[in-house]
Design an enzyme around this catalytic site. Sequence first.
Site, PDB file in Angstrom:
ATOM      1  N   GLY A 118       5.927  -6.663   6.700  1.00 10.51           N
ATOM      2  CA  GLY A 118       7.059  -6.574   5.771  1.00 10.51           C
ATOM      3  C   GLY A 118       8.396  -6.567   6.492  1.00 10.51           C
ATOM      4  O   GLY A 118       9.441  -6.448   5.863  1.00 10.51           O
ATOM      5  N   GLU A 160       9.864   1.834  10.838  1.00  4.78           N
ATOM      6  CA  GLU A 160       8.533   2.446  10.682  1.00  4.78           C
ATOM      7  C   GLU A 160       8.111   3.151  11.973  1.00  4.78           C
ATOM      8  O   GLU A 160       7.571   4.256  11.949  1.00  4.78           O
ATOM      9  CB  GLU A 160       7.499   1.377  10.314  1.00  4.78           C
ATOM     10  CG  GLU A 160       7.668   0.839   8.905  1.00  4.78           C
ATOM     11  CD  GLU A 160       6.777  -0.342   8.593  1.00  4.78           C
ATOM     12  OE1 GLU A 160       6.518  -0.570   7.407  1.00  4.78           O
ATOM     13  OE2 GLU A 160       6.349  -1.059   9.525  1.00  4.78           O
ATOM     14  N   THR A 164       0.842  -1.198   0.000  1.00  7.91           N
ATOM     15  CA  THR A 164       0.000   0.000   0.000  1.00  7.91           C
ATOM     16  C   THR A 164       0.877   1.248   0.000  1.00  7.91           C
ATOM     17  O   THR A 164       0.658   2.182  -0.789  1.00  7.91           O
ATOM     18  CB  THR A 164      -0.922   0.012   1.239  1.00  7.91           C
ATOM     19  OG1 THR A 164      -1.458  -1.295   1.430  1.00  7.91           O
ATOM     20  CG2 THR A 164      -2.065   0.996   1.055  1.00  7.91           C
ATOM     21  N   LYS A 206       1.768  -3.747  12.897  1.00 11.16           N
ATOM     22  CA  LYS A 206       2.602  -3.541  11.722  1.00 11.16           C
ATOM     23  C   LYS A 206       3.810  -4.479  11.774  1.00 11.16           C
ATOM     24  O   LYS A 206       4.091  -5.064  12.803  1.00 11.16           O
ATOM     25  CB  LYS A 206       3.084  -2.082  11.658  1.00 11.16           C
ATOM     26  CG  LYS A 206       1.979  -1.143  11.182  1.00 11.16           C
ATOM     27  CD  LYS A 206       2.451   0.296  11.004  1.00 11.16           C
ATOM     28  CE  LYS A 206       3.610   0.464  10.089  1.00 11.16           C
ATOM     29  NZ  LYS A 206       3.423  -0.057   8.734  1.00 11.16           N
TER      30      LYS A 206
HETATM   31  C1  5RP Z   1       5.711  -3.446   6.774  1.00 14.81           C
HETATM   32  C2  5RP Z   1       4.380  -3.041   7.268  1.00 14.81           C
HETATM   33  C3  5RP Z   1       3.319  -2.792   6.252  1.00 14.81           C
HETATM   34  O1  5RP Z   1       2.810  -1.514   6.423  1.00 14.81           O
HETATM   35  C4  5RP Z   1       2.234  -3.776   6.438  1.00 14.81           C
HETATM   36  O2  5RP Z   1       2.799  -5.071   6.370  1.00 14.81           O
HETATM   37  C5  5RP Z   1       1.138  -3.626   5.390  1.00 14.81           C
HETATM   38  O3  5RP Z   1       1.632  -4.042   4.155  1.00 14.81           O
HETATM   39  P1  5RP Z   1       0.706  -4.092   2.854  1.00 14.81           P
HETATM   40  O4  5RP Z   1       0.362  -2.680   2.529  1.00 14.81           O
HETATM   41  O5  5RP Z   1       1.556  -4.750   1.816  1.00 14.81           O
HETATM   42  O6  5RP Z   1      -0.504  -4.917   3.205  1.00 14.81           O
HETATM   43  O7  5RP Z   1       4.136  -2.895   8.425  1.00 14.81           O
HETATM   44  O8  5RP Z   1       6.589  -3.719   7.837  1.00 14.81           O
END
Ligand code: 5RP
Length: 233
Positions: free
Chosen positions: A99, A105, A31, A96
Amino acid sequence: MNSDEKKEKAAQKAMAFVTPGMTLGLGTGSTAAKFVDLVGAAVADGLDLVCIPTSEATRAQAAALNIPLTTLDETPHLDVTVDGADELDEHLRLVKGGGGALLREKIVATASDKMVVIADDSKYVEMLGQFPLPIEVVQFGLKSSLMMIESLAGRVGCKGDIVQRMKEDGTPFITDNGNFILDCHFGRIEKPEALSGALTQVPGVVENGLFLGIADVALIAGDEGITQLEFGF
Ligand code: 5RP
């Protein structure tokens, strides 16, 4: 609308928070990547701003788009950070780290005046915990850290498998900071604040993926349009 289209809509809406001259935090994930593309297009059209990425992946994407970048050491305060989430609830509490970028973050989001979350409506939940909670731990003493997390989490009502994140090739996932990730399959996190507090007692825990009292705005895209949730202002 499919989830990809919803993510795009949320990212577009977040561009309303971007103003010339600002310092902007760029999140990580699919996203956030859509938002970074939009920022790149705006920069190509002449928008003047400087950005701080929350991961090496986002840094590479932003650099390829010629987005001006800085570091937290050069610019320790940001105006706004826009990032995705794995889960969010009505109090704008987040999980969160899907990823693996949760530490940077959280550092970037807390250094920002405002954190704007962008998500499709599948991320909105009544109770956090269905998505396994990521915890970043140092490599040294992994097993001890896991056992302490299990014990302390259990005391605040969180039980479930705690699994070291691995890559597809079977080797451990290593974060941008050189640490491991433990994914905690708790199912329900009834007391996120208590859990987060408990996790800080484990010396090997670098950071956990609960973002509590950090997000200010959430832009949640669904079939009917964008729902905007606000917290604390
Ligand atoms: C990465 C994160 C991302 O914001 C979370 O995993 C959401 O990812 P996506 O937008 O691909 O669903 O925290 O560390």
